[in-house]
Write an enzyme that holds these catalytic residues in place. Sequence first.
Site, short mmCIF file in Angstrom:
data_model
loop_
_atom_site.label_atom_id
_atom_site.label_comp_id
_atom_site.label_asym_id
_atom_site.label_seq_id
_atom_site.Cartn_x
_atom_site.Cartn_y
_atom_site.Cartn_z
N ASP A 99 0.58 -1.25 0.11
CA ASP A 99 0.19 0.15 0.08
C ASP A 99 0.85 1.14 0.06
O ASP A 99 1.58 1.47 -0.99
CB ASP A 99 -1.16 0.21 1.18
CG ASP A 99 -2.10 -1.20 1.23
OD1 ASP A 99 -1.87 -1.82 0.05
OD2 ASP A 99 -2.57 -1.24 2.09
N HIS A 100 0.87 2.11 1.11
CA HIS A 100 1.60 3.43 1.16
C HIS A 100 2.94 3.29 1.45
O HIS A 100 3.33 4.06 2.50
CB HIS A 100 0.77 4.37 1.71
CG HIS A 100 -0.79 4.74 1.38
ND1 HIS A 100 -1.77 3.76 1.59
CD2 HIS A 100 -1.36 5.70 0.91
CE1 HIS A 100 -2.86 3.96 1.13
NE2 HIS A 100 -2.62 5.42 0.55
#
Length: 722
Positions: free
Chosen positions: A314-315
């Site tokens: 994800d991030h």
Amino acid sequence: MAKYKSGRVTLPTDRDMDEKILEIRELWGADAVRNSDGTSLGEDIMHSFQKVYATYLTTRADLIWGKLHPEELSQIYLMTPHTTARTETLEIRLLDGYYEEEVQINKIEDPVRFWEVMDRTTGDVVAPERWRWDFVKGTVTIKAEKWHVYTVTFLAFQIWDAVCMYNHLTNNWGSRPHDLPYDVYNPRTREHVLQYLKDWLHDNPRPDVVRFTTFFYQFSLIYDDLKREKIVDWFGYSGSVNPRLLEDFEKEYGYRLRPEDIVRQGSHNSSFCVPAKQFLDYMDFVQRFVTKLARQCVDLVHAAGREAMMFFGDHWIGAEPYGKYWGEIGLDAIAGSVGDGVTCRMIADVPDVKYREGRFLPYFFPDTFYPGGDPTAEANANWLAARRSICRKPLDRIGYGGYLGLASRFPDFINRVAEICDEFREIYDKIGGTKPYAPKFKVAILNCWGKTRRWQTTMVAHAKTYKQNYPYIGIVEALCGMPFDVDFISFDEVRANGVPCDVRVILNYGMAGTSWSGGENWLDQKIVSALREFTHSGGGFIGIGEPCALLHQGRFFQLADILGVDRELGFTLIYTKYTEQFRGEHFIIDDPGRDFDFGGGSDDVYAINDNTRNLVVENGCVRIAANSFGAGRSVYISGLPYNARNVRLLLRSIYWAGGIEGELKKSWFSENIYTECNAYPDSGWYCVLNNSCEAQTTKVYKGDGTSVNVNLEPMEIKWFVI
């Protein structure tokens, strides 16, 4: 299978199923529980586990903040499709082909300052006076050269967090709110994020582990107007741009980044591109910013008496676990998705944390857990791949992700996972933190990224396979479970210091021109001379696909003299090629059956001299070749997808190239290609793995040269005292 203790397993939860959660906790021996996106943990459940993980979303947790400050949402550089000018006026609609629920044109910043129109026919920037921006229509109109091709690169706000959107579309969440991702490079948002975390820690005293998902910038995940994935780059930095960040970059580095430095002709600087200085500078700038702010978040967690964990996904952009600033963040743990053996090893090797956790597949999502689905088959395949890696470098914990309510409808799956959990704990305990046996030298993979992309070579989207990387991604998948110490070195390291002295065999592979093969690095005389000296002095060089490939001075493979082969591009058809197959026996292919899968591989490869041994030839194309170069040796293979036979092919190639083929049956070696053996001298155990779903019999050669026959049930692992 009897339960092997308990612990080291994290259980995902779901709504309104407390009794079932406790039942599965007992069955799996889980000691920790975690919430999933959109769920929360009840008090009774939290007090029923030794550890409680809470998923924490730094840049999308507060929906109200995103709505109140739309100008502070995360931004991304997007590029329009290549468009041909059929008249002298060309109008391009910027969001054509993009999903307008995900991205929105930034109409705040000055387009002349932050956008760029390119004539892709000439490669020139189109002067601002030759184009105009229509605020209402969302178009750019260009005074064009007829029959030239143009693109526009523009700033866009991300108005739906990409992970939330993925989960939303995959799970059919309907009218649930869209999370808005906000950018912490904006000072006001940065202050809010830190204060929000302080308040959350105060209001949520029970969770022991704050699992950041992840920090601040999502890798490139862009959808098209039909809600299909358009751009997926697990390493992409395009979504970390911000006008203020670009201005601060210019102040520090003394030059201004162009939009083209980010989108790079539409490639978005994927990790397959040989990285340009500008992009490396940009990565470094983002990493330093992310590291500093992530450290502040971790310090807040520690001050509250909790552990801080990062999800490797994800991030994660800017928080690179193999980047040079990683250790400064101060995390306690890392977790990541295990898509296969190599992604498992990628997590297990992460430095500077206390423990490492793998989230196994399948996710508990409706794309797998549906009536008639077979999640048990996927779980078995995932475990067999991961287990090879775990036996070389164990994870500290395992778990699953998604929604437990879906999985609980499949009792066979639940019971199979219980067996996997027990098997994992047994492997972990028997290894006991010791190193497995390996020959006393390193095998090094040479590419442009080196250690920065450790266990990440030729990846596009985590563990996904594409037609073009199929012949190559299997190489690291094979290596992650092999009895070798594997290192990753860059061309810059070799350029500066030569080949490390503890390396005996070097692998170089990939498509010509990519960062993995090397591109223009092969024009550097320091590189080619260092590798020739290394091999001539007794080292081994293995090239796969299009290694050392760049057309220069009559050669495509710049180390053709080492490899003994080159590739025909059409320019030397006037020379007669002799590609007869070597008819004698050779150590590299001395296994029953030679039905190799080269994955398409590289065609039109031929031997450049009569000394080259063409071990496998198909339709006049050399697929496997062996050559000597001074005191050293080389092996060429046209492609190496992951399968049992290719694992053995690579193992034998390394032993032969390293000049130690006589030691194979004096080490810990299992003869049957569907089985493998690992020994742990310091803990006093060795194990034999059946990597197939069928019963196998094998002869195992032990470290003292003796052997023993072993019978294995499907997928079985057997342990023996050394």
